[in-house]
Motif scaffolding. Structure first.
Motif: not given
Ligand SMILES: Cc1cc2nc3c(=O)[nH]c(=O)nc-3n(C[C@H](O)[C@H](O)[C@H](O)COP(=O)(O)O)c2cc1C
Length: 319
Positions: A7-11, A35-37, A64-66, A92-94
């Protein structure tokens, strides 16, 4: 390992050290953040099972997504950090190649990796191989030259990352100067993976400007969400319908502050939670004339009751 972001939301809510804890993320999610980190986690501390670092991994099924962001440069620590992270649910691992702080860059980590694209490539390849979830890179335009951004991003793409988060400034710029929209656009047009742009996303029109000038796939809000979790609702609405949602009125802001503070009281020990909340009090009351005496007192607040009183007194102090 799947290497496509589901998933890739706009913000997206940016990773912010000392800020993006579980209760902060959950508050922003209430306002439409999809989506948050986590905060940035040091691989060495993860490898040594530091209790403080493990506490930063607190999450919840609805968190989530996280994305989890790590900082490091050493393969041994990176390997054991990834092993530790296999005990957690995330998406996601950044890798951080953006942090300009001296305590990070003097160890060759964070933005210092921008000076070593080949080492960065190896680190990312390693992560892509061993991570249970897709991998991304958070980078700045370069160490001191925005011309380097395209090459670094292409190295990362070649290593197999699923997305690039790009702050439109160089490391030496720190937070000065305007966002270099043109350089972000150049990186975007060179990539086949999603590019998420970061920098000065303070209100909906600036988010729209970022999309329009760079062609980015999504934007990332950081300072704009401090004391303003409603920014997600505002940006989402503006992008979808061009309608500007007004900032909540002061009574609504006080309710949000109380909710925010209560969640900190549930999550942290009392004094730590009060101390963590002090900066948010200052951000929420930014620009509210009459609140200066209360803002001056906030740095001394140590107990739950003192902070509650300072929040409740906002309405009385306004003129
Ligand atoms: C308090 C604070 C902490 C931050 N911590 C991190 C971090 O841990 N990792 C990271 O990649 N970026 C971090 N950043 C940078 C932001 O993610 C973002 O890229 C940057 O602030 C530019 O966005 P903005 O102009 O919208 O604030 C931090 C920013 C702030 C203000």
């Amino acid at each position: 390992m799947q290497n496509k972001l589901q998933t890739l939301p706009k913000v997206i809510l940016a990773p912010m050290a000392g800020i993006t804890s579980l209760p902060f993320r959950m508050l922003n999610r209430e306002f439409g953040c999809k989506f948050a980190f986590t905060e940035m986690l040091n691989c060495r501390s993860l490898a040594y099972k530091s209790k403080k670092t493990q506490a930063m991994l607190a999450t919840h099924p609805s968190d989530r997504p996280l994305g989890i962001q790590i900082v490091g440069r050493d393969f041994t620590y990176l390997g054991s950090a990834i092993e530790q992270l296999k005990n957690y649910e995330f998406d996601l691992l950044d890798l951080n190649a953006a942090c300009p702080k001296r305590k990070i860059t003097r160890k060759g980590m964070g933005a210092a990796l921008l000076k070593e694209p080949k080492h960065l490539h190896k680190l990312l390849k390693f992560m892509v191989k061993y991570s249970p979830v897709p991998v991304s890179l958070k980078m700045r335009l370069g160490w001191d030259n925005a011309m380097d951004a395209r090459e670094i991003a292409l190295y990362a793409q070649d290593a197999g990352v699923s997305a690039i988060f790009l702050h439109g400034r160089t490391k030496t710029q720190d937070y000065t100067g305007d966002i270099d929209y043109q350089s972000i656009a150049k990186v975007k047009s060179a990539l086949s993976i999603p590019l998420i742009a970061s920098g000065n996303i303070f209100y909906p029109q600036l988010a729209k400007k970022m999309f329009d000038l760079t062609g980015c796939d999504a934007v990332m809000a950081a300072r704009g969400a401090l004391g303003a979790p409603w920014i997600f609702e505002q940006i989402n609405s503006f992008l979808q319908t061009a309608k500007l949602i007004a900032k909540p009125d002061i009574a609504a802001i006080i309710k949000i502050m109380l909710r925010h503070f209560n969640s900190y009281m549930d999550f942290y020990p009392e004094q730590r939670g009060v101390i963590e909340f002090r900066k948010f009090y200052i951000w929420y009351t930014r620009g509210l004339s009459g609140t200066k005496p209360l803002r001056n007192k906030v740095a001394q607040a140590k107990t739950k009751n003192e902070m509650f009183a300072l929040i409740k007194n906002i309405l009385l102090s306004l003129y």
